[in-house]
Design a protein around this motif. Structure first.
Motif, PDB file in Angstrom:
ATOM      1  N   GLU A  23      26.386  37.850  52.297  1.00 18.09           N
ATOM      2  CA  GLU A  23      27.800  37.710  51.949  1.00 18.09           C
ATOM      3  C   GLU A  23      27.984  37.761  50.443  1.00 18.09           C
ATOM      4  N   ALA A  24      27.007  37.221  49.689  1.00 18.72           N
ATOM      5  CA  ALA A  24      27.104  37.267  48.227  1.00 18.72           C
ATOM      6  C   ALA A  24      27.043  38.704  47.715  1.00 18.72           C
ATOM      7  N   GLU A  25      26.413  39.599  48.487  1.00 18.56           N
ATOM      8  CA  GLU A  25      26.326  41.018  48.098  1.00 18.56           C
ATOM      9  C   GLU A  25      27.492  41.839  48.635  1.00 18.56           C
ATOM     10  N   GLY A  26      28.426  41.179  49.321  1.00 15.85           N
ATOM     11  CA  GLY A  26      29.619  41.881  49.773  1.00 15.85           C
ATOM     12  C   GLY A  26      29.598  42.363  51.209  1.00 15.85           C
ATOM     13  N   TYR A  27      28.585  41.965  51.982  1.00 15.10           N
ATOM     14  CA  TYR A  27      28.524  42.375  53.379  1.00 15.10           C
ATOM     15  C   TYR A  27      29.406  41.463  54.240  1.00 15.10           C
ATOM     16  N   GLU A  28      29.908  42.026  55.332  1.00 16.21           N
ATOM     17  CA  GLU A  28      30.602  41.244  56.352  1.00 16.21           C
ATOM     18  C   GLU A  28      29.548  40.855  57.385  1.00 16.21           C
ATOM     19  N   VAL A  29      29.335  39.549  57.594  1.00 15.59           N
ATOM     20  CA  VAL A  29      28.191  39.079  58.368  1.00 15.59           C
ATOM     21  C   VAL A  29      28.637  38.355  59.633  1.00 15.59           C
ATOM     22  N   ASP A  30      27.985  38.699  60.747  1.00 11.92           N
ATOM     23  CA  ASP A  30      28.124  37.986  62.009  1.00 11.92           C
ATOM     24  C   ASP A  30      26.723  37.556  62.427  1.00 11.92           C
ATOM     25  N   HIS A 127      28.574  53.963  52.659  1.00 11.14           N
ATOM     26  CA  HIS A 127      28.748  52.512  52.655  1.00 11.14           C
ATOM     27  C   HIS A 127      28.105  51.829  51.449  1.00 11.14           C
ATOM     28  N   ILE A 128      27.135  52.489  50.822  1.00 13.36           N
ATOM     29  CA  ILE A 128      26.410  51.853  49.725  1.00 13.36           C
ATOM     30  C   ILE A 128      26.645  52.650  48.448  1.00 13.36           C
ATOM     31  N   ALA A 129      27.260  52.010  47.503  1.00 12.15           N
ATOM     32  CA  ALA A 129      27.536  52.682  46.237  1.00 12.15           C
ATOM     33  C   ALA A 129      26.247  52.797  45.424  1.00 12.15           C
ATOM     34  N   THR A 130      25.952  54.013  44.974  1.00 13.54           N
ATOM     35  CA  THR A 130      24.789  54.216  44.121  1.00 13.54           C
ATOM     36  C   THR A 130      25.066  53.699  42.719  1.00 13.54           C
ATOM     37  N   LEU A 131      26.310  53.863  42.268  1.00 14.20           N
ATOM     38  CA  LEU A 131      26.695  53.432  40.930  1.00 14.20           C
ATOM     39  C   LEU A 131      27.576  52.190  40.995  1.00 14.20           C
ATOM     40  N   LEU A 132      27.273  51.230  40.144  1.00 16.00           N
ATOM     41  CA  LEU A 132      28.151  50.077  39.940  1.00 16.00           C
ATOM     42  C   LEU A 132      28.773  50.239  38.556  1.00 16.00           C
ATOM     43  N   ARG A 133      30.096  50.133  38.483  1.00 20.46           N
ATOM     44  CA  ARG A 133      30.779  50.283  37.197  1.00 20.46           C
ATOM     45  C   ARG A 133      31.697  49.097  36.952  1.00 20.46           C
ATOM     46  N   ALA A 134      31.717  48.645  35.720  1.00 21.72           N
ATOM     47  CA  ALA A 134      32.646  47.595  35.297  1.00 21.72           C
ATOM     48  C   ALA A 134      32.865  47.762  33.807  1.00 21.72           C
ATOM     49  N   GLY A 135      34.127  47.927  33.422  1.00 19.57           N
ATOM     50  CA  GLY A 135      34.412  48.146  32.008  1.00 19.57           C
ATOM     51  C   GLY A 135      33.665  49.369  31.512  1.00 19.57           C
ATOM     52  N   ASP A 136      32.901  49.214  30.433  1.00 20.87           N
ATOM     53  CA  ASP A 136      32.144  50.333  29.880  1.00 20.87           C
ATOM     54  C   ASP A 136      30.668  50.287  30.289  1.00 20.87           C
ATOM     55  N   ILE A 137      30.355  49.487  31.322  1.00 22.42           N
ATOM     56  CA  ILE A 137      28.970  49.378  31.798  1.00 22.42           C
ATOM     57  C   ILE A 137      28.825  50.126  33.124  1.00 22.42           C
ATOM     58  N   GLU A 138      27.758  50.903  33.225  1.00 19.63           N
ATOM     59  CA  GLU A 138      27.453  51.646  34.449  1.00 19.63           C
ATOM     60  C   GLU A 138      26.002  51.406  34.826  1.00 19.63           C
ATOM     61  N   ARG A 161      17.713  43.588  37.966  1.00 16.93           N
ATOM     62  CA  ARG A 161      18.112  42.962  39.234  1.00 16.93           C
ATOM     63  C   ARG A 161      19.168  41.891  39.011  1.00 16.93           C
ATOM     64  N   LEU A 162      19.041  41.158  37.924  1.00 13.84           N
ATOM     65  CA  LEU A 162      20.001  40.104  37.616  1.00 13.84           C
ATOM     66  C   LEU A 162      21.381  40.691  37.335  1.00 13.84           C
ATOM     67  N   LEU A 163      21.440  41.754  36.532  1.00 14.89           N
ATOM     68  CA  LEU A 163      22.716  42.402  36.238  1.00 14.89           C
ATOM     69  C   LEU A 163      23.306  43.016  37.498  1.00 14.89           C
ATOM     70  N   GLU A 164      22.472  43.675  38.310  1.00 18.97           N
ATOM     71  CA  GLU A 164      22.943  44.284  39.553  1.00 18.97           C
ATOM     72  C   GLU A 164      23.566  43.232  40.463  1.00 18.97           C
ATOM     73  N   ASN A 181      16.947  32.372  43.967  1.00  9.08           N
ATOM     74  CA  ASN A 181      16.691  32.843  45.330  1.00  9.08           C
ATOM     75  C   ASN A 181      17.007  34.329  45.476  1.00  9.08           C
ATOM     76  N   ALA A 182      18.113  34.759  44.864  1.00  9.73           N
ATOM     77  CA  ALA A 182      18.573  36.141  45.049  1.00  9.73           C
ATOM     78  C   ALA A 182      17.739  37.144  44.259  1.00  9.73           C
ATOM     79  N   VAL A 183      17.326  36.772  43.054  1.00  8.81           N
ATOM     80  CA  VAL A 183      16.647  37.715  42.162  1.00  8.81           C
ATOM     81  C   VAL A 183      15.126  37.603  42.246  1.00  8.81           C
ATOM     82  N   TRP A 184      14.619  36.371  42.338  1.00  7.01           N
ATOM     83  CA  TRP A 184      13.172  36.167  42.370  1.00  7.01           C
ATOM     84  C   TRP A 184      12.645  35.961  43.792  1.00  7.01           C
TER      85      TRP A 184
END
Length: 229
Positions: A23-30, A127-138, A161-164, A181-184
């Motif tokens: 859910e933290a990564e944006g998935y809809e979970v059942d 369903h999975i974006a290869t590129l993540l963009r925010a402001g001037d960061i890609e 991994r932390l930035l992603e 937990n998420a990164v390491w």
């Protein structure tokens, strides 16, 4: 709405851990804890991917996987088998039954998330974006490159991994424990102050002169990627 994930797992702590990170990564979970319940759920709604435990009450994961492959509606549904059985014969049996991937417990959560992304990218590339963009960061997940203001940045694998992870949920505040937990991975025992060290390295790598810092420190809570950035 993100990709839909069905978790079929009878170990509640593991199920909760998977749900939290997905859910933290944006998935809809059942989630369900029995194989027969999962079969009913799959007839009601087909998800985008299934995380399926081998040993389940009601109906085994192996038998459920066979039934998934036997139905026209689910014959191409991506399935990752989760199991404590790590012998080669067991892996071959799981894959020959129809599982697309196989991961042995205990496993690293970041590794599982990477496998989910890879499998979805092959099965449902939109369903999975290869590129993540925010402001001037890609951030490019495939080439593992990060650019800011058309300038290539050099990040270590942990900082990447932390930035992603932070860029996937802008505005959300993550505690140091959650980031560990998420990164390491939850099975890695390191001090929470390690997070502060790597956030510092990440800031040093991505912050350019006269450009705002996109990483927000929330005193007493943790860090977030600034949603206004």
């Amino acid at each position: 709405m993100g990709p839909r994930v069905l978790i079929v797992e009878d170990e509640e702590p593991l199920m909760l851990l998977l749900r939290y990170n997905l859910e933290a990564e944006g998935y809809e979970v059942d989630s369900v804890s029995r194989g027969d319940e999962a079969e009913i759920r799959l007839r009601e709604q087909v998800p985008d991917i299934v995380l399926l435990d081998w040993m389940l009450p009601g109906l085994s994961g192996i038998e459920l996987c066979r039934r998934i492959r036997a139905r026209t509606e689910t014959e191409r549904l991506p399935v990752i088998m989760l199991t404590a059985r790590g012998e080669e014969g067991d892996r071959i049996r799981g894959l020959s039954t129809g599982a697309d991937d196989y991961i042995v417990k205990p496993f690293s959560v970041p590794e599982l998330l990477a496998r989910v992304r890879a499998l979805l990218r092959r099965a449902k590339p939109t369903h999975i974006a290869t590129l993540l963009r925010a402001g001037d960061i890609e951030l490019d997940r495939e080439t593992h490159r990060v650019r800011r203001a058309d300038q290539e940045l050099h990040l270590g694998p942990t900082e990447f991994r932390l930035l992603e992870f932070l860029m996937q949920s802008p505005g959300r505040v993550f505690s140091r424990e959650h980031l560990l937990n998420a990164v390491w991975g939850h099975d890695v025992y390191i001090d929470e102050r390690t997070v502060d060290v790597h956030v510092g390295r990440l800031r040093k790598a991505i912050n350019l002169p006269r450009r705002p810092d996109p990483i927000r420190t929330v005193r007493g809570a943790g860090y977030s990627f600034d949603e206004t950035f």
